[in-house]
Motif scaffolding. Structure first.
Motif, PDB file in Angstrom:
ATOM      1  N   LEU A  21       0.835  -1.192   0.000  1.00 35.67           N
ATOM      2  CA  LEU A  21       0.000   0.000   0.000  1.00 35.67           C
ATOM      3  C   LEU A  21       0.873   1.246   0.000  1.00 35.67           C
ATOM      4  O   LEU A  21       1.927   1.262   0.630  1.00 35.67           O
ATOM      5  CB  LEU A  21      -0.888   0.022   1.250  1.00 35.67           C
ATOM      6  CG  LEU A  21      -1.868  -1.134   1.409  1.00 35.67           C
ATOM      7  CD1 LEU A  21      -2.563  -1.037   2.762  1.00 35.67           C
ATOM      8  CD2 LEU A  21      -2.880  -1.117   0.292  1.00 35.67           C
ATOM      9  N   PRO A  22       0.440   2.313  -0.667  1.00 40.84           N
ATOM     10  CA  PRO A  22       1.210   3.560  -0.620  1.00 40.84           C
ATOM     11  C   PRO A  22       1.054   4.212   0.752  1.00 40.84           C
ATOM     12  O   PRO A  22       0.014   4.119   1.387  1.00 40.84           O
ATOM     13  CB  PRO A  22       0.593   4.412  -1.711  1.00 40.84           C
ATOM     14  CG  PRO A  22      -0.768   3.848  -1.925  1.00 40.84           C
ATOM     15  CD  PRO A  22      -0.711   2.399  -1.543  1.00 40.84           C
ATOM     16  N   THR A  23       2.102   4.868   1.211  1.00 41.00           N
ATOM     17  CA  THR A  23       2.045   5.627   2.464  1.00 41.00           C
ATOM     18  C   THR A  23       1.921   7.102   2.118  1.00 41.00           C
ATOM     19  O   THR A  23       2.007   7.496   0.959  1.00 41.00           O
ATOM     20  CB  THR A  23       3.316   5.390   3.309  1.00 41.00           C
ATOM     21  OG1 THR A  23       4.434   5.877   2.592  1.00 41.00           O
ATOM     22  CG2 THR A  23       3.488   3.921   3.644  1.00 41.00           C
ATOM     23  N   ARG A  24       1.779   7.936   3.134  1.00 38.39           N
ATOM     24  CA  ARG A  24       1.660   9.383   2.899  1.00 38.39           C
ATOM     25  C   ARG A  24       2.889   9.938   2.198  1.00 38.39           C
ATOM     26  O   ARG A  24       2.807  10.880   1.432  1.00 38.39           O
ATOM     27  CB  ARG A  24       1.439  10.102   4.226  1.00 38.39           C
ATOM     28  CG  ARG A  24       0.077   9.850   4.797  1.00 38.39           C
ATOM     29  CD  ARG A  24      -0.155  10.637   6.075  1.00 38.39           C
ATOM     30  NE  ARG A  24      -1.392  10.163   6.657  1.00 38.39           N
ATOM     31  CZ  ARG A  24      -1.527   9.801   7.909  1.00 38.39           C
ATOM     32  NH1 ARG A  24      -0.510   9.884   8.740  1.00 38.39           N
ATOM     33  NH2 ARG A  24      -2.676   9.369   8.358  1.00 38.39           N
ATOM     34  N   ALA A  31       0.257  -4.393   3.323  1.00 40.91           N
ATOM     35  CA  ALA A  31      -1.063  -4.282   3.936  1.00 40.91           C
ATOM     36  C   ALA A  31      -1.099  -5.190   5.163  1.00 40.91           C
ATOM     37  O   ALA A  31      -0.496  -6.262   5.165  1.00 40.91           O
ATOM     38  CB  ALA A  31      -2.137  -4.716   2.942  1.00 40.91           C
ATOM     39  N   PRO A  32      -1.782  -4.765   6.211  1.00 34.83           N
ATOM     40  CA  PRO A  32      -1.881  -5.621   7.396  1.00 34.83           C
ATOM     41  C   PRO A  32      -2.523  -6.959   7.036  1.00 34.83           C
ATOM     42  O   PRO A  32      -3.431  -7.029   6.210  1.00 34.83           O
ATOM     43  CB  PRO A  32      -2.792  -4.830   8.338  1.00 34.83           C
ATOM     44  CG  PRO A  32      -2.735  -3.428   7.855  1.00 34.83           C
ATOM     45  CD  PRO A  32      -2.480  -3.506   6.386  1.00 34.83           C
ATOM     46  N   GLU A  33      -2.035  -7.993   7.647  1.00 35.79           N
ATOM     47  CA  GLU A  33      -2.529  -9.336   7.357  1.00 35.79           C
ATOM     48  C   GLU A  33      -2.584 -10.111   8.662  1.00 35.79           C
ATOM     49  O   GLU A  33      -1.626 -10.121   9.424  1.00 35.79           O
ATOM     50  CB  GLU A  33      -1.563 -10.015   6.379  1.00 35.79           C
ATOM     51  CG  GLU A  33      -1.883 -11.432   6.070  1.00 35.79           C
ATOM     52  CD  GLU A  33      -0.819 -12.100   5.216  1.00 35.79           C
ATOM     53  OE1 GLU A  33      -1.100 -13.196   4.730  1.00 35.79           O
ATOM     54  OE2 GLU A  33       0.279 -11.541   5.060  1.00 35.79           O
ATOM     55  N   LEU A  34      -3.706 -10.739   8.937  1.00 33.87           N
ATOM     56  CA  LEU A  34      -3.829 -11.568  10.120  1.00 33.87           C
ATOM     57  C   LEU A  34      -3.714 -13.030   9.704  1.00 33.87           C
ATOM     58  O   LEU A  34      -4.374 -13.457   8.764  1.00 33.87           O
ATOM     59  CB  LEU A  34      -5.178 -11.344  10.804  1.00 33.87           C
ATOM     60  CG  LEU A  34      -5.312 -12.132  12.102  1.00 33.87           C
ATOM     61  CD1 LEU A  34      -5.819 -11.248  13.212  1.00 33.87           C
ATOM     62  CD2 LEU A  34      -6.166 -13.356  11.916  1.00 33.87           C
ATOM     63  N   LYS A 137     -12.494  -5.852  14.129  1.00 32.90           N
ATOM     64  CA  LYS A 137     -12.262  -4.844  15.160  1.00 32.90           C
ATOM     65  C   LYS A 137     -10.761  -4.655  15.401  1.00 32.90           C
ATOM     66  O   LYS A 137     -10.274  -3.522  15.499  1.00 32.90           O
ATOM     67  CB  LYS A 137     -12.936  -5.238  16.471  1.00 32.90           C
ATOM     68  CG  LYS A 137     -14.438  -5.112  16.448  1.00 32.90           C
ATOM     69  CD  LYS A 137     -15.006  -5.557  17.790  1.00 32.90           C
ATOM     70  CE  LYS A 137     -16.515  -5.602  17.763  1.00 32.90           C
ATOM     71  NZ  LYS A 137     -17.052  -6.143  19.039  1.00 32.90           N
ATOM     72  N   LEU A 138     -10.056  -5.750  15.497  1.00 33.33           N
ATOM     73  CA  LEU A 138      -8.607  -5.695  15.727  1.00 33.33           C
ATOM     74  C   LEU A 138      -7.911  -4.999  14.568  1.00 33.33           C
ATOM     75  O   LEU A 138      -7.078  -4.100  14.785  1.00 33.33           O
ATOM     76  CB  LEU A 138      -8.032  -7.101  15.913  1.00 33.33           C
ATOM     77  CG  LEU A 138      -6.534  -7.223  16.089  1.00 33.33           C
ATOM     78  CD1 LEU A 138      -6.089  -6.517  17.370  1.00 33.33           C
ATOM     79  CD2 LEU A 138      -6.126  -8.688  16.142  1.00 33.33           C
ATOM     80  N   MET A 139      -8.246  -5.346  13.353  1.00 34.90           N
ATOM     81  CA  MET A 139      -7.620  -4.740  12.181  1.00 34.90           C
ATOM     82  C   MET A 139      -7.948  -3.250  12.083  1.00 34.90           C
ATOM     83  O   MET A 139      -7.131  -2.462  11.634  1.00 34.90           O
ATOM     84  CB  MET A 139      -8.050  -5.468  10.910  1.00 34.90           C
ATOM     85  CG  MET A 139      -7.638  -6.944  10.860  1.00 34.90           C
ATOM     86  SD  MET A 139      -5.876  -7.220  10.892  1.00 34.90           S
ATOM     87  CE  MET A 139      -5.512  -7.074   9.160  1.00 34.90           C
ATOM     88  N   SER A 140      -9.151  -2.859  12.521  1.00 35.07           N
ATOM     89  CA  SER A 140      -9.524  -1.443  12.448  1.00 35.07           C
ATOM     90  C   SER A 140      -8.744  -0.600  13.461  1.00 35.07           C
ATOM     91  O   SER A 140      -8.701   0.622  13.333  1.00 35.07           O
ATOM     92  CB  SER A 140     -11.021  -1.272  12.671  1.00 35.07           C
ATOM     93  OG  SER A 140     -11.351  -1.506  14.035  1.00 35.07           O
ATOM     94  N   MET A 141      -8.131  -1.225  14.440  1.00 37.12           N
ATOM     95  CA  MET A 141      -7.347  -0.508  15.423  1.00 37.12           C
ATOM     96  C   MET A 141      -5.958  -0.137  14.912  1.00 37.12           C
ATOM     97  O   MET A 141      -5.267   0.693  15.508  1.00 37.12           O
ATOM     98  CB  MET A 141      -7.198  -1.349  16.701  1.00 37.12           C
ATOM     99  CG  MET A 141      -8.525  -1.597  17.403  1.00 37.12           C
ATOM    100  SD  MET A 141      -8.378  -2.745  18.775  1.00 37.12           S
ATOM    101  CE  MET A 141      -7.598  -1.670  19.989  1.00 37.12           C
ATOM    102  N   LEU A 142      -5.555  -0.731  13.806  1.00 38.13           N
ATOM    103  CA  LEU A 142      -4.227  -0.470  13.249  1.00 38.13           C
ATOM    104  C   LEU A 142      -4.169   0.891  12.575  1.00 38.13           C
ATOM    105  O   LEU A 142      -5.120   1.296  11.898  1.00 38.13           O
ATOM    106  CB  LEU A 142      -3.838  -1.547  12.248  1.00 38.13           C
ATOM    107  CG  LEU A 142      -3.745  -2.965  12.789  1.00 38.13           C
ATOM    108  CD1 LEU A 142      -3.486  -3.943  11.645  1.00 38.13           C
ATOM    109  CD2 LEU A 142      -2.681  -3.081  13.840  1.00 38.13           C
ATOM    110  N   ALA A 143      -3.069   1.581  12.733  1.00 42.49           N
ATOM    111  CA  ALA A 143      -2.852   2.845  12.018  1.00 42.49           C
ATOM    112  C   ALA A 143      -2.561   2.504  10.569  1.00 42.49           C
ATOM    113  O   ALA A 143      -1.747   1.635  10.288  1.00 42.49           O
ATOM    114  CB  ALA A 143      -1.688   3.609  12.636  1.00 42.49           C
ATOM    115  N   ARG A 144      -3.208   3.176   9.673  1.00 35.89           N
ATOM    116  CA  ARG A 144      -2.973   2.873   8.256  1.00 35.89           C
ATOM    117  C   ARG A 144      -2.480   4.078   7.569  1.00 35.89           C
ATOM    118  O   ARG A 144      -2.790   4.986   7.175  1.00 35.89           O
ATOM    119  CB  ARG A 144      -4.228   2.344   7.604  1.00 35.89           C
ATOM    120  CG  ARG A 144      -4.567   0.982   8.160  1.00 35.89           C
ATOM    121  CD  ARG A 144      -5.758   0.456   7.424  1.00 35.89           C
ATOM    122  NE  ARG A 144      -6.229  -0.725   8.130  1.00 35.89           N
ATOM    123  CZ  ARG A 144      -6.828  -1.720   7.564  1.00 35.89           C
ATOM    124  NH1 ARG A 144      -7.061  -1.698   6.288  1.00 35.89           N
ATOM    125  NH2 ARG A 144      -7.246  -2.740   8.226  1.00 35.89           N
TER     126      ARG A 144
END
Length: 144
Positions: A21-24, A31-34, A137-144
């Motif tokens: 994923l591109p960053t700022r 990308a986060p992966e569980l 819920k856990l994934m939504s807590m990650l800073a993206r």
């Protein structure tokens, strides 16, 4: 002749490919992966775990410990030791091997080995489905 393992004579870890994923700043990151990492320990020995299951899957595709080890970026010796430890941990061996030579060698998963891989992957899938809401819920807590 296929046998349940003859003694024979280390491991780079493979990195799973993930979406970038591109960053700022314009750089990219994964990308986060569980992923569930199921391990069954018997004392100090990890009898069954994600590395051994991946090795069994690679062996099933290639028919060779050498080729499976290369596919996973590990030495033949490390692969052989993991499979030997796995076979010793189970009631029935997961892998049967034939010695090399003029007729060539090779290794195959036994019925117990195929059942082990199937059951392991089924448990992973069921756990993911059962925990889907909490995973979101856990994934939504990650800073993206």
């Amino acid at each position: 002749m296929l046998r349940a393992f003859d003694p024979v004579p280390t491991v780079s870890r493979t990195t799973p490919s993930a979406t970038r994923l591109p960053t700022r700043s314009g750089a990219t990151r994964r990308a986060p992966e569980l992923r569930f990492r199921i391990r069954i320990s018997d004392g100090e020995v990890i009898a069954v775990g994600p590395g051994k299951i991946a090795l069994l899957e690679a062996l099933d595709k290639t028919g060779s410990i050498t080729a499976a080890a290369k596919r996973l970026d590990m030495s033949y010796r490390r692969a052989w030791l993991l499979l030997d430890e796995l076979n010793r941990s189970l009631r029935q061996p997961a892998v049967a091997s034939a010695k090399g030579g003029a007729a060539g060698g090779g290794s195959v998963l036994t019925d117990a080995g195929r059942d082990l891989v199937t059951l392991y992957r089924t448990i992973e899938s069921k756990a993911t489905v059962a925990c889907r809401t909490d995973i979101r819920k856990l994934m939504s807590m990650l800073a993206r």
